[in-house]
Design an enzyme around this catalytic site. Structure first.
Site, PDB file in Angstrom:
ATOM      1  N   LYS A   1     -53.755  75.285  32.768  1.00 43.05           N
ATOM      2  CA  LYS A   1     -52.310  75.374  33.018  1.00 43.05           C
ATOM      3  C   LYS A   1     -51.946  74.614  34.286  1.00 43.05           C
ATOM      4  CE  LYS A   1     -51.828  79.990  31.005  1.00 43.05           C
ATOM      5  NZ  LYS A   1     -51.537  81.389  31.313  1.00 43.05           N
TER       6      LYS A   1
ATOM      7  N   GLU B   1     -62.694  85.997  25.798  1.00 41.36           N
ATOM      8  CA  GLU B   1     -61.951  86.108  27.066  1.00 41.36           C
ATOM      9  C   GLU B   1     -62.475  87.250  27.928  1.00 41.36           C
ATOM     10  OE1 GLU B   1     -57.507  84.163  26.717  1.00 41.36           O
ATOM     11  OE2 GLU B   1     -57.644  86.307  26.925  1.00 41.36           O
TER      12      GLU B   1
ATOM     13  N   HIS C   1     -71.797  76.820   2.756  1.00 37.30           N
ATOM     14  CA  HIS C   1     -71.894  75.430   2.297  1.00 37.30           C
ATOM     15  C   HIS C   1     -71.504  74.447   3.388  1.00 37.30           C
ATOM     16  CE1 HIS C   1     -72.563  76.707  -1.918  1.00 37.30           C
ATOM     17  NE2 HIS C   1     -71.994  77.802  -1.433  1.00 37.30           N
TER      18      HIS C   1
HETATM   19  O1  PA5 Z   1     -55.571  88.350  26.474  1.00 33.66           O
HETATM   20  C1  PA5 Z   1     -54.795  87.766  27.190  1.00 33.66           C
HETATM   21  O2  PA5 Z   1     -54.364  88.253  28.250  1.00 33.66           O
HETATM   22  C2  PA5 Z   1     -54.232  86.400  26.805  1.00 33.66           C
HETATM   23  O3  PA5 Z   1     -54.807  85.901  25.679  1.00 33.66           O
HETATM   24  C3  PA5 Z   1     -52.725  86.486  26.594  1.00 33.66           C
HETATM   25  O4  PA5 Z   1     -52.462  87.376  25.548  1.00 33.66           O
HETATM   26  C4  PA5 Z   1     -52.137  85.105  26.256  1.00 33.66           C
HETATM   27  O5  PA5 Z   1     -52.486  84.186  27.246  1.00 33.66           O
HETATM   28  C5  PA5 Z   1     -50.622  85.206  26.153  1.00 33.66           C
HETATM   29  O6  PA5 Z   1     -50.074  85.692  27.339  1.00 33.66           O
HETATM   30  P1  PA5 Z   1     -48.600  86.223  27.418  1.00 33.66           P
HETATM   31  O7  PA5 Z   1     -48.466  87.400  26.519  1.00 33.66           O
HETATM   32  O8  PA5 Z   1     -48.394  86.580  28.856  1.00 33.66           O
HETATM   33  O9  PA5 Z   1     -47.678  85.111  26.970  1.00 33.66           O
END
Ligand code: PA5
Length: 441
Positions: free
Chosen positions: A429, A294, A315
């Site tokens: 989303k 990310e 494996h």
């Molecule tokens: O690193 C990030 O920002 C994301 O992976 C969030 O942690 C994930 O989308 C969950 O978001 P939230 O805590 O707002 O529900």
């Protein structure tokens, strides 16, 4: 080129057949600049740098509040359900799985602490129905975690669990069994939590989800699992303080790791595979994948973070790694000592021809597998970065967490991206909401 600090080790010598020391050192200015962006808070995403000083900023009072809440939940529960997705659960799960008995679920009454289980990290109907089957038969509490407070997966799971808890215990008792970790002022979870009067913890504004394991997001579930969060913080603080005082590629492991990754990437290595040799680290790998994926994968750039668990994956993926497209490098995450001792017994008949290793500990055999594999992979054209800690405990996990976070920030800046946003996550989303007919407010 190698480096060690209080047990933590980083060795990049097995990349030098592929990138010369000069080619690595050529990144010196870039990584220094990146580290300064972080230290001086003047790079992209500067409003999300709160994670940098979490280990040194956390105060005793906050640790006590987390431990007290964890104890309250433990007293009431056989199971604690952590509801969250991505950065809101992976860090906690990484630490809990790393330090838990591999067959925790089968320990029955021998278990000292409630089992931590997870919901809202997927939309599986069977998964959540199966979970309710188990919750019907056990006393449980819920820690619901969402920074935005609006993420669909955990919100759906929490609605189901809240409904279940209220039916099982009544509204008043259900409220005592729910703890919310969310934003200080905004989001649906904050509104719900205030209205219902849940005990709650705040996720600081300047800490993004995947960098939040050292806030109550990670610390509360880890404490609820009976683990020592003070030690986790001590390990991360040790690494923070060390890294904070070094701004040179030869003395700062985060800068060296970031430089080597970028040097290899420039040579066409598009994929980094994090390999561990214990199943206990499977979720640590998942946490790392999210952190790097990310943070770096944007604007058409990024090193693809993959993970394998050896020796089992030798494996399955071993063939590809040894012999497939030569666009990968491997980072081995090695734990020197196991917590238990188990040797191969001797056998009078030796029908399985294993007496040559009789008396040896499994850890030693595993280590030879690791050394043999690294040699084979380097010979096969896969550069190898080696990272190790003396054992799996809270302290060393704290070191590793901070090391990887800091290196990720540096590496992302060197790649030329903002390592602290995740605009790409919104695309699915938007489509999902449209398909579900969600009305814009
Ligand atoms: O690193 C990030 O920002 C994301 O992976 C969030 O942690 C994930 O989308 C969950 O978001 P939230 O805590 O707002 O529900």
């Amino acid at each position: 080129m190698e480096f060690s600090h209080n047990g933590f080790q980083l060795n990049v010598n097995d990349t030098l057949k592929f990138v010369s020391p000069e080619e690595i050192l050529a990144w010196k200015t870039e990584v220094q600049k990146a580290n300064e962006f972080l230290m001086n808070k003047n790079g992209k995403g500067r409003e999300f740098l709160g994670w940098m000083s979490l280990p040194s900023d956390i105060i005793k009072k906050s640790i006590k509040k987390i431990n007290n809440t964890a104890e309250l939940l433990r007293k009431k529960s056989d199971l604690i359900v952590v509801v969250g997705i991505g950065g809101s659960y992976l860090g906690a799960r990484a630490v809990i799985d790393a330090l838990s008995h591999s067959f925790e679920t089968l320990l029955g009454k021998k278990k000292k602490y409630p089992l931590v289980i997870y919901a809202g990290q997927n939309l599986g109907e069977d998964y959540h129905s199966n979970l309710l089957d188990v919750l019907n038969k056990n006393d449980y509490s819920v820690i619901v975690i969402s920074k935005s407070g609006t993420t669909t997966e955990p919100a759906v799971a929490f609605r189901i669990l809240k409904n279940h808890l209220e039916k099982k215990y009544g509204k008043k008792e259900a409220r005592k069994r729910i703890v919310a970790v969310t934003d200080e002022s905004k989001g649906a979870l904050k509104k719900l939590s205030d209205t219902e009067g849940y005990k709650s913890f705040v996720i600081p504004d300047d800490v993004g989800g995947r960098y939040s394991v050292l806030t109550p997001v990670g610390l509360l579930p880890v404490a609820a699992a009976g683990l020592d969060i003070k030690e986790l913080i001590r390990g991360s603080k040790d690494m923070q303080e060390f890294i904070d005082t070094e701004n040179s590629i030869v003395n700062n492991p985060a800068m060296l790791y970031a430089a080597v990754r970028n040097a290899l990437h420039r040579k066409g290595k598009a994929i980094e595979i994090l390999a561990s040799y214990t199943p206990n680290l499977n979720y640590f790998i998942e946490w790392w994948k999210q952190l790097y994926g990310e943070s770096e994968g944007k604007n058409g750039k990024g090193i693809f973070p993959a993970g394998v668990n050896f020796t089992t994956d030798l494996h399955s993926m071993g063939q590809w790694i040894q012999d497939g497209t030569r666009n990968i490098f491997e980072t081995v995450l090695w734990v020197e000592n196991s917590s238990n001792k188990l040797t191969v017994p001797s056998d009078e008949n030796n029908l399985d021809d294993l007496n040559y290793i009789a008396g040896k500990r499994l850890n030693e055999i595993n280590q030879k597998a690791m050394l043999g594999t690294a040699m084979a992979h380097v010979d096969g054209g896969v550069p190898n970065i080696f990272i190790s800690v003396p054992k799996l405990n809270e302290y060393y996990l704290g070191q590793l967490i901070y090391f990887f976070e800091r290196a990720c920030g540096i590496s992302g800046y060197v790649l030329g991206v903002n390592p602290f946003d995740q605009p790409g996550v919104e695309a699915y989303k938007k489509n999902m909401f449209a398909l579900l007919g969600k009305q814009e407010k």
